[in-house]
Enzyme design. Structure first.
Site, short mmCIF file in Angstrom:
data_model
loop_
_atom_site.label_atom_id
_atom_site.label_comp_id
_atom_site.label_asym_id
_atom_site.label_seq_id
_atom_site.Cartn_x
_atom_site.Cartn_y
_atom_site.Cartn_z
N ASP A 67 -102.03 46.94 25.81
CA ASP A 67 -103.40 46.58 25.26
C ASP A 67 -104.66 46.97 26.45
O ASP A 67 -104.16 46.84 27.51
CB ASP A 67 -103.42 45.06 25.04
CG ASP A 67 -102.68 44.03 25.71
OD1 ASP A 67 -102.81 44.63 27.12
OD2 ASP A 67 -102.53 43.07 25.39
N ASN A 136 -100.90 30.81 21.95
CA ASN A 136 -101.22 30.58 20.66
C ASN A 136 -99.95 31.55 20.02
O ASN A 136 -100.16 31.68 18.71
CB ASN A 136 -102.52 30.89 20.06
CG ASN A 136 -102.96 32.42 20.40
OD1 ASN A 136 -102.09 32.91 20.95
ND2 ASN A 136 -104.04 32.86 20.21
N HIS A 138 -99.58 34.73 20.72
CA HIS A 138 -99.74 36.12 20.60
C HIS A 138 -98.78 37.14 21.55
O HIS A 138 -98.51 36.64 22.67
CB HIS A 138 -101.16 36.62 20.89
CG HIS A 138 -101.60 36.64 22.25
ND1 HIS A 138 -102.83 35.83 22.54
CD2 HIS A 138 -101.41 37.17 23.25
CE1 HIS A 138 -103.37 35.89 23.87
NE2 HIS A 138 -102.34 36.56 24.44
N GLU A 143 -103.16 38.62 17.52
CA GLU A 143 -103.63 37.22 17.40
C GLU A 143 -102.99 36.80 16.03
O GLU A 143 -102.55 37.51 15.24
CB GLU A 143 -105.05 37.16 17.55
CG GLU A 143 -105.64 37.52 18.90
CD GLU A 143 -105.63 36.51 19.88
OE1 GLU A 143 -104.56 35.63 20.02
OE2 GLU A 143 -106.78 36.34 20.62
#
Ligand code: GLP
Length: 242
Positions: A67, A136, A138, A143
């Protein structure tokens, strides 16, 4: 899933590096999927040591990164281009043209995502994908959402991720609000996956990744469906697993 529980960050890094090293011994022209963040820094340090001692070479290795932030120039110290150069590429014998990181400043980001997918296919797909884990759940910058996004795409970062990553910026207002990321399908198409999770802040997410329902609300939970996943973590990261 194979899970290695190590005592320290140093031991996690050695274990993860030894797995990547074995991959390079088995296939010298491997396509490695690489990750950024704090988790893999020690692993990259170990790989650099192994390169310097002559145990491995990256001469024929190709790399693709997960990313990149939208809007950051490659030369920006917070860009993932800069991170990869600083922690790995500038210290090993890899050919620059064999390293691939999404461009966060592409004039047509959608086109950039499509051509990244094509490029990964054209070099034969990813042999081993290294992953960190967001608090979280990811992976890459996929996400939590209502559905899994399969291919490389533009992501709106969640407040949770912006807050978690703000520590690396001068001020939270400087954290980009968007990123480009490999999709869940891009990651799952890798032949092998190696996930590093360190510390208590990852414990909730890691328990859900390993034993929770497979759901796009915890993107990493999809790894339960992959046939070759190795997790390298410490006891704190594993502490919420019942
Ligand atoms: C960022 C990256 C992820 C990384 C995650 C965890 O959001 N896009 O690829 O896994 O942070 O980072 P850290 O290892 O620093 O906790």
């Amino acid at each position: 899933m194979k899970i290695y529980t190590e005592k320290t960050y140093e031991a996690i890094s050695s274990r993860a590096a030894s797995i990547l090293k074995a991959q390079l011994v088995l296939k010298t022209n491997s396509v490695l999927g690489l990750a950024t963040g704090t988790s893999p820094i020690g692993t990259y340090d170990k790989l650099v040591e192994d390169y310097r001692s002559g145990e491995i070479s990256f001469k024929d290795v190709r790399t693709v990164n997960l990313d990149e932030y939208v809007g950051l120039e490659d030369t920006d110290p917070n860009s993932y281009h800069y991170f990869m150069d600083a922690h790995l590429f500038s210290k090993i014998d890899i050919e620059k043209e064999n390293t691939h990181v999404l461009s966060g400043t592409a004039s047509d980001p959608e086109k950039e995502c499509r051509s990244y997918e094509r490029m990964i296919r054209s070099i034969g797909g990813i042999d081993m994908q290294l992953l960190g884990l967001g608090r979280n759940g990811h992976i890459g910058f996929n996400e939590p959402d209502e559905a899994f996004t399969v291919d490389t795409h533009i992501v709106d970062l969640t407040e949770n991720t912006i807050e978690a990553n703000a520590r690396l910026f001068n001020d939270i207002s400087e954290v980009p609000k968007q990123a480009l990321s490999m999709g869940i399908g891009t990651i799952m198409r890798a032949k092998r996956i190696l996930l590093i999770a360190y510390g208590e802040s990852k414990a909730d997410a890691l328990a859900k990744v390993i034993a929770g329902p497979v759901t796009p609300h915890v993107p990493g939970s999809i790894l339960q469906l992959h046939p070759d996943v190795t997790i390298v973590c410490d006891e704190a990261a594993l502490s919420k697993l019942k």
